[in-house]
Design a protein around this motif. Sequence first.
Motif, PDB file in Angstrom:
ATOM      1  N   ALA A  98      -1.478 -12.079  12.731  1.00 22.87           N
ATOM      2  CA  ALA A  98      -2.011 -13.359  13.185  1.00 22.87           C
ATOM      3  C   ALA A  98      -1.076 -14.511  12.846  1.00 22.87           C
ATOM      4  O   ALA A  98      -0.903 -15.437  13.629  1.00 22.87           O
ATOM      5  N   VAL A  99      -0.445 -14.436  11.659  1.00 28.44           N
ATOM      6  CA  VAL A  99       0.465 -15.509  11.253  1.00 28.44           C
ATOM      7  C   VAL A  99       1.649 -15.598  12.202  1.00 28.44           C
ATOM      8  O   VAL A  99       2.125 -16.672  12.555  1.00 28.44           O
ATOM      9  N   GLY A 100       2.111 -14.415  12.672  1.00 26.07           N
ATOM     10  CA  GLY A 100       3.289 -14.402  13.542  1.00 26.07           C
ATOM     11  C   GLY A 100       2.988 -14.611  15.004  1.00 26.07           C
ATOM     12  O   GLY A 100       3.905 -14.693  15.813  1.00 26.07           O
ATOM     13  N   MET A 101       1.723 -14.722  15.400  1.00 26.22           N
ATOM     14  CA  MET A 101       1.378 -14.859  16.815  1.00 26.22           C
ATOM     15  C   MET A 101       1.352 -16.329  17.229  1.00 26.22           C
ATOM     16  O   MET A 101       0.739 -17.154  16.566  1.00 26.22           O
ATOM     17  N   PRO A 102       1.992 -16.682  18.322  1.00 23.76           N
ATOM     18  CA  PRO A 102       1.950 -18.066  18.806  1.00 23.76           C
ATOM     19  C   PRO A 102       0.574 -18.409  19.330  1.00 23.76           C
ATOM     20  O   PRO A 102      -0.116 -17.561  19.887  1.00 23.76           O
ATOM     21  N   ALA A 103       0.134 -19.639  19.144  1.00 26.60           N
ATOM     22  CA  ALA A 103      -1.211 -20.049  19.534  1.00 26.60           C
ATOM     23  C   ALA A 103      -1.300 -20.407  21.011  1.00 26.60           C
ATOM     24  O   ALA A 103      -2.314 -20.194  21.642  1.00 26.60           O
ATOM     25  N   GLU A 104      -0.230 -20.956  21.604  1.00 30.16           N
ATOM     26  CA  GLU A 104      -0.298 -21.410  22.987  1.00 30.16           C
ATOM     27  C   GLU A 104      -0.271 -20.221  23.943  1.00 30.16           C
ATOM     28  O   GLU A 104       0.430 -19.240  23.732  1.00 30.16           O
ATOM     29  N   GLU A 105      -1.017 -20.339  25.014  1.00 30.10           N
ATOM     30  CA  GLU A 105      -1.183 -19.221  25.947  1.00 30.10           C
ATOM     31  C   GLU A 105       0.139 -18.785  26.571  1.00 30.10           C
ATOM     32  O   GLU A 105       0.455 -17.606  26.635  1.00 30.10           O
ATOM     33  N   GLU A 106       0.948 -19.721  27.040  1.00 32.99           N
ATOM     34  CA  GLU A 106       2.188 -19.325  27.708  1.00 32.99           C
ATOM     35  C   GLU A 106       3.175 -18.733  26.719  1.00 32.99           C
ATOM     36  O   GLU A 106       3.910 -17.795  27.042  1.00 32.99           O
ATOM     37  N   GLN A 107       3.196 -19.258  25.475  1.00 32.72           N
ATOM     38  CA  GLN A 107       4.070 -18.662  24.473  1.00 32.72           C
ATOM     39  C   GLN A 107       3.614 -17.241  24.144  1.00 32.72           C
ATOM     40  O   GLN A 107       4.424 -16.344  23.956  1.00 32.72           O
ATOM     41  N   ARG A 108       2.309 -17.069  24.098  1.00 31.75           N
ATOM     42  CA  ARG A 108       1.769 -15.755  23.787  1.00 31.75           C
ATOM     43  C   ARG A 108       2.189 -14.740  24.838  1.00 31.75           C
ATOM     44  O   ARG A 108       2.557 -13.615  24.540  1.00 31.75           O
ATOM     45  N   ALA A 109       2.134 -15.130  26.100  1.00 34.13           N
ATOM     46  CA  ALA A 109       2.514 -14.216  27.172  1.00 34.13           C
ATOM     47  C   ALA A 109       3.976 -13.807  27.047  1.00 34.13           C
ATOM     48  O   ALA A 109       4.327 -12.646  27.244  1.00 34.13           O
ATOM     49  N   ARG A 110       4.859 -14.788  26.713  1.00 36.36           N
ATOM     50  CA  ARG A 110       6.289 -14.469  26.587  1.00 36.36           C
ATOM     51  C   ARG A 110       6.552 -13.579  25.385  1.00 36.36           C
ATOM     52  O   ARG A 110       7.438 -12.734  25.413  1.00 36.36           O
ATOM     53  N   ALA A 111       5.770 -13.780  24.323  1.00 42.11           N
ATOM     54  CA  ALA A 111       6.044 -13.049  23.077  1.00 42.11           C
ATOM     55  C   ALA A 111       5.309 -11.718  22.972  1.00 42.11           C
ATOM     56  O   ALA A 111       5.497 -10.982  22.019  1.00 42.11           O
ATOM     57  N   GLU A 112       4.487 -11.402  23.970  1.00 43.16           N
ATOM     58  CA  GLU A 112       3.605 -10.239  23.863  1.00 43.16           C
ATOM     59  C   GLU A 112       4.369  -8.939  23.645  1.00 43.16           C
ATOM     60  O   GLU A 112       4.061  -8.163  22.734  1.00 43.16           O
ATOM     61  N   GLU A 113       5.376  -8.696  24.453  1.00 40.52           N
ATOM     62  CA  GLU A 113       6.108  -7.438  24.327  1.00 40.52           C
ATOM     63  C   GLU A 113       6.844  -7.368  22.996  1.00 40.52           C
ATOM     64  O   GLU A 113       6.885  -6.321  22.345  1.00 40.52           O
ATOM     65  N   ALA A 114       7.444  -8.502  22.588  1.00 43.20           N
ATOM     66  CA  ALA A 114       8.147  -8.518  21.307  1.00 43.20           C
ATOM     67  C   ALA A 114       7.174  -8.270  20.154  1.00 43.20           C
ATOM     68  O   ALA A 114       7.475  -7.545  19.213  1.00 43.20           O
ATOM     69  N   ALA A 115       5.990  -8.876  20.248  1.00 35.73           N
ATOM     70  CA  ALA A 115       5.008  -8.707  19.168  1.00 35.73           C
ATOM     71  C   ALA A 115       4.533  -7.268  19.060  1.00 35.73           C
ATOM     72  O   ALA A 115       4.219  -6.784  17.975  1.00 35.73           O
ATOM     73  N   ALA A 116       4.498  -6.570  20.189  1.00 34.57           N
ATOM     74  CA  ALA A 116       3.978  -5.205  20.199  1.00 34.57           C
ATOM     75  C   ALA A 116       4.830  -4.243  19.391  1.00 34.57           C
ATOM     76  O   ALA A 116       4.348  -3.210  18.948  1.00 34.57           O
ATOM     77  N   VAL A 117       6.108  -4.559  19.221  1.00 35.88           N
ATOM     78  CA  VAL A 117       6.969  -3.682  18.431  1.00 35.88           C
ATOM     79  C   VAL A 117       7.309  -4.310  17.077  1.00 35.88           C
ATOM     80  O   VAL A 117       8.124  -3.774  16.338  1.00 35.88           O
ATOM     81  N   ASP A 118       6.670  -5.442  16.763  1.00 31.16           N
ATOM     82  CA  ASP A 118       6.910  -6.099  15.484  1.00 31.16           C
ATOM     83  C   ASP A 118       6.261  -5.297  14.367  1.00 31.16           C
ATOM     84  O   ASP A 118       5.219  -4.659  14.550  1.00 31.16           O
ATOM     85  N   ALA A 119       6.867  -5.320  13.187  1.00 26.75           N
ATOM     86  CA  ALA A 119       6.394  -4.497  12.070  1.00 26.75           C
ATOM     87  C   ALA A 119       4.926  -4.726  11.710  1.00 26.75           C
ATOM     88  O   ALA A 119       4.187  -3.758  11.511  1.00 26.75           O
ATOM     89  N   PRO A 120       4.429  -5.971  11.637  1.00 28.17           N
ATOM     90  CA  PRO A 120       3.013  -6.147  11.264  1.00 28.17           C
ATOM     91  C   PRO A 120       2.034  -5.494  12.234  1.00 28.17           C
ATOM     92  O   PRO A 120       1.074  -4.856  11.804  1.00 28.17           O
ATOM     93  N   VAL A 121       2.266  -5.614  13.549  1.00 28.15           N
ATOM     94  CA  VAL A 121       1.324  -5.019  14.491  1.00 28.15           C
ATOM     95  C   VAL A 121       1.435  -3.498  14.480  1.00 28.15           C
ATOM     96  O   VAL A 121       0.452  -2.783  14.675  1.00 28.15           O
ATOM     97  N   VAL A 122       2.634  -2.988  14.225  1.00 26.76           N
ATOM     98  CA  VAL A 122       2.808  -1.533  14.089  1.00 26.76           C
ATOM     99  C   VAL A 122       1.994  -1.044  12.900  1.00 26.76           C
ATOM    100  O   VAL A 122       1.286  -0.027  12.982  1.00 26.76           O
ATOM    101  N   ARG A 123       2.084  -1.755  11.784  1.00 24.20           N
ATOM    102  CA  ARG A 123       1.313  -1.364  10.587  1.00 24.20           C
ATOM    103  C   ARG A 123      -0.179  -1.467  10.848  1.00 24.20           C
ATOM    104  O   ARG A 123      -0.957  -0.626  10.375  1.00 24.20           O
ATOM    105  N   LEU A 124      -0.585  -2.492  11.597  1.00 28.07           N
ATOM    106  CA  LEU A 124      -2.009  -2.669  11.883  1.00 28.07           C
ATOM    107  C   LEU A 124      -2.552  -1.493  12.694  1.00 28.07           C
ATOM    108  O   LEU A 124      -3.577  -0.895  12.340  1.00 28.07           O
ATOM    109  N   VAL A 125      -1.872  -1.144  13.777  1.00 32.42           N
ATOM    110  CA  VAL A 125      -2.345  -0.036  14.612  1.00 32.42           C
ATOM    111  C   VAL A 125      -2.314   1.271  13.829  1.00 32.42           C
ATOM    112  O   VAL A 125      -3.246   2.078  13.901  1.00 32.42           O
TER     113      VAL A 125
END
Length: 564
Positions: A157-184
């Motif tokens: 959550a700390v690393g996720m951008p709050a704005e909708e358009e930023q979130r869309a651009r960062a979605e793929e990058a976030a999916a392979v980020d270490a925190p989300v990998v650990r979460l899943v």
Amino acid sequence: MAVSAYHRPLGDILIENGLITREQLEEALRVQRQTGQRLGKVLVELGYVTEDVILEVLEYQLGIPRVSLADITPDTELVEQFPEPLVRRHKVVPVKIEGNRVMVALADPLNVVAIDDLRVATGYDVYPVMATEREIEEAIERFFGPAGVQRAVQEVAVGMPAEEEQRARAEEAAAVDAPVVRLVNSLIEGAINQKASDIHIEPQENRVRVRYRIDGVLREAMSLPTRIQSAVISRIKIMAGMDIAEKRIPQDGRVQMKYADREIDIRISTMPTVFGEKAVLRLLDKSVALLKLDQLGFSPDNLARFRNLIKSAYGMLLLTGPTGSGKTTTLYAVLNELNGPEKNIITIEDPVEYSLPGINQTGVNPKAGLTFAVGLRAMLRQDPDIVMVGEIRDRETAEIAVRAANTGHLVLSTLHTNDAAGAFTRLIDMGIEPFLVASSVLGVVAQRLVRVICSRCRTAYTVEPGAPERAFLSVPDEQPLTLYRGRGCGACGHTGYRGRTSIQEVLPATREIKSLVNARAPAGEIKRQAVRDGMVPLKEDGIRKALQGVTTVDEVIRVAYAEE
């Protein structure tokens, strides 16, 4: 048990009390020298004694008390002071704190390294108590599993951008980020440790609900913030090789992973909903030992009737029941029992769930044109003795299966019918001639899975006059009636149930049954004749298990009431 001298060697005490022999001790000591494990653990693994016996002896020998962790509610503030890696490495659980002293449960209370590490890490004076290794592992998951997930959630959550358009651009990058990998990974590991069969990740209006299916029933495990929903679903899609950009249509995928030396096969399905994509993960632990027929919950009479059916050299044996009723598990147990070097056994499954040594297994592949019917035709050209078809879904498969059963092969398969008698009429409805059904079907087994009452909190109770249980069991108010239920404890997640067993009805195709099938008799008439022939209906088998204290009347009503 009369335990004599204090601080005497564990092996001597066990021998003096007749719990092991001298030869067993010498074998355990030999294994201990090779592995470096504790003597008590070696004795348990060799099957010479139980873990409870070892703890009882150690309690007398060392004067260290034993505690039960099942009913202990974790003190969140205390748990947070114990580093999770240290807790998992040494298999210790903080129990309670008194001033500057903290009680810690260990399977090995003489593990001074663990005690010293905890003392240094926390600053507390640590004093040990004993618990079984199984209790400790379960407690660690209750105490630290959710906490580990929550830490990962916060990092994502700390690393996720709050704005909708930023979130869309960062979605793929976030999916392979270490925190989300650990979460899943934490979500999956938590499900594995709780023996869940499925994980449901469901977007709601203000949260993402995560539920585990445990013992056939969904339980809410946790909530995730909606901000990380896309990252979590994208990570799951990447694991399964799905298209993360496509969110408008359902997708399916599969992934294999290893966890604690166990091979886990995960089937993943996503589907668009009003609030975003929902994901369901079906977990299959391939390292779990396959059950034997006498471990499936058959009553002695039903087991004898069933074994008589599978002794036949040819004919068709059908298992019926809804999805998730254990049909495939029972078929695998049959194949295990029949397997031998003199038999050629071939299966066609969707998918192949467990690898069976010595058996030729094939998975359907509709995209390549390999359906059940096509696979079954090919199998019959492979000189089989026994063929197993995962499911008879259509007329073509049914026709080939019936023909194989009538030409010297033993055919095992499943059908979706409510009861055993309905299998005959279902085949006829598919277009199979009644005389072919009568001549090919050896028998039918209908089964359901019911939850087992937790052995740690099971209690008897007297059923009051007028209670619904009496009506279901047809027991008059004046007749005493005692039943069983679970109070709910930490070991069973406060549900009162832990594990599952099956209830069955076994219907052999007797001469009278075959005559009714030939005459196109309805399923109800076939069932009445089967009962006259000695068949115990599903409901009755469930009632017997409830009266024995294996399950509850509520469970029997839940899975079998509609069958009456």
